[in-house]
Design a protein around this motif. Sequence first.
Motif, PDB file in Angstrom:
ATOM      1  N   ALA A 134       3.776   1.789  -1.495  1.00  0.00           N
ATOM      2  CA  ALA A 134       3.522   1.466  -2.887  1.00  0.00           C
ATOM      3  C   ALA A 134       3.544   1.909  -3.743  1.00  0.00           C
ATOM      4  CB  ALA A 134       4.580   0.332  -3.427  1.00  0.00           C
ATOM      5  N   LEU A 135       1.797   1.853  -3.761  1.00  0.00           N
ATOM      6  CA  LEU A 135       0.708   2.386  -4.671  1.00  0.00           C
ATOM      7  C   LEU A 135       0.460   3.307  -4.112  1.00  0.00           C
ATOM      8  CD1 LEU A 135      -1.753  -0.985  -4.439  1.00  0.00           C
ATOM      9  CD2 LEU A 135      -0.229   0.312  -6.232  1.00  0.00           C
TER      10      LEU A 135
ATOM     11  N   GLY B 269       2.268   9.628  -7.174  1.00  0.00           N
ATOM     12  CA  GLY B 269       2.878  10.501  -8.003  1.00  0.00           C
ATOM     13  C   GLY B 269       2.952   9.838  -9.896  1.00  0.00           C
ATOM     14  N   SER B 270       1.827   9.407 -10.584  1.00  0.00           N
ATOM     15  CA  SER B 270       1.634   9.095 -11.921  1.00  0.00           C
ATOM     16  C   SER B 270       0.266  10.131 -12.151  1.00  0.00           C
ATOM     17  CB  SER B 270       0.986   7.965 -12.221  1.00  0.00           C
ATOM     18  OG  SER B 270       0.047   7.600 -11.642  1.00  0.00           O
TER      19      SER B 270
ATOM     20  N   SER C  94       3.237   7.760   2.608  1.00  0.00           N
ATOM     21  CA  SER C  94       3.799   6.261   2.497  1.00  0.00           C
ATOM     22  C   SER C  94       5.201   6.585   3.326  1.00  0.00           C
ATOM     23  CB  SER C  94       4.083   6.361   1.038  1.00  0.00           C
ATOM     24  OG  SER C  94       5.103   7.157   1.237  1.00  0.00           O
TER      25      SER C  94
ATOM     26  N   SER D 131       0.652  -1.599   0.284  1.00  0.00           N
ATOM     27  CA  SER D 131      -0.147   0.172  -0.026  1.00  0.00           C
ATOM     28  C   SER D 131       0.818   1.463   0.046  1.00  0.00           C
ATOM     29  CB  SER D 131      -0.973  -0.220   1.208  1.00  0.00           C
ATOM     30  OG  SER D 131      -0.217  -0.247   1.498  1.00  0.00           O
TER      31      SER D 131
ATOM     32  N   LEU E 156       2.431   5.928  -3.022  1.00  0.00           N
ATOM     33  CA  LEU E 156       3.206   6.822  -3.680  1.00  0.00           C
ATOM     34  C   LEU E 156       3.107   6.536  -5.798  1.00  0.00           C
ATOM     35  CD1 LEU E 156       4.387   8.934  -2.692  1.00  0.00           C
ATOM     36  CD2 LEU E 156       6.893   7.403  -2.606  1.00  0.00           C
ATOM     37  N   GLY E 157       3.080   5.144  -6.080  1.00  0.00           N
ATOM     38  CA  GLY E 157       2.950   5.383  -7.481  1.00  0.00           C
ATOM     39  C   GLY E 157       1.604   5.765  -8.246  1.00  0.00           C
ATOM     40  N   LEU E 158       0.548   6.019  -7.124  1.00  0.00           N
ATOM     41  CA  LEU E 158      -0.356   6.423  -7.804  1.00  0.00           C
ATOM     42  C   LEU E 158      -1.069   7.419  -8.140  1.00  0.00           C
ATOM     43  CD1 LEU E 158      -3.128   3.755  -7.166  1.00  0.00           C
ATOM     44  CD2 LEU E 158      -2.730   3.663  -9.158  1.00  0.00           C
TER      45      LEU E 158
END
Lengths: 73, 242
Positions: free
Chosen positions: A10-11, A17-18, A67, A8, A13-15
């Motif tokens: 990582a998710l 971030g995109s 995160s 979670s 920051l990834g979401l």
Amino acid sequence: MGALTYLSAALVLGLVGSAAAFSISQIGAKSVESMARQPESAANIRVSMIIAIAFVESIALYALVVSFMLLAK
Amino acid sequence: MEKSGEAAVKLLFPLSVFGVDISITSAVVVVWVTCFFIFALSFLASRKMTPVPGKLQNIIEMIYEFFEQQTSDLLGEYAVRWLPFIFSIFCFVLVSNLLGMVPGVYPTTSNINVTASLAVFVFVVYQMAGIAEHGFIAYFRSYVPKGVPIFIAPVLFVIEFVGHLARPFSLAIRLFANVTAGHLVAVTILSLIFIFKSPWLAPFPLLGKVAISIFEIFIAFIQAYLFAYLSALYIGLAVNEE
């Protein structure tokens, strides 16, 4: 700390971030377009572009804080 | 979170008043140094003011005039009254950010307590300014736009109130997260040296650290400007509301 926590963190920051990358690309593209259309107001547009990018960046940093809080548990 | 900067908070002088912990830590000392630095700089710049400004006076006047123009755009006739407050906030945040870039100095704005105090201060000030300008009832009535049906007005009031409460949060977390993230990125890049374990590859993380530091100085200016700009915007919205 389970695997789900890492996932979670990582998710988040990834979401975010995109999404933030998309917003910054929109801001950059539009302001370059306007600067090309009206070179005389390029200085004003550049300042507001940087301010808008800072706003978007701070949203991405909220996700970074979340995160880190997840990982620090 | 506390260890994210190059220097951690050290307890220098334990102190507690009525059960409230107000110990003197290294972070508090950095805040004092910041205040002293701003005071010394403005004192030196304004001690012998000349019609043709010297170097230091010229720099300070340039920043001041930039803010004068910005605040007069946002605040209109109230600009003269609020300019000192906004300019002090800008100077404090900028000098804190830049002092935090010095190796070994604790970056005070990467501590949520400092930024939250600043943001809550701004919040209280702009609410008080609005109340003082319009009166208690009229100010809170201005939360709801005119001509709204009476049964929607309470909902709008609650939404607007929550929006007002979110402002100090966003102010505090924006500054805190930007500075913290910058220092974390710098530490991460430097720690690549220990991951590579090779003297031939060590210069590359160092170059990266230099690049990140330059970007960080840019961010320090942008964030200080944003904090002051948003404070001016909030005060302007509060006092100019009809």
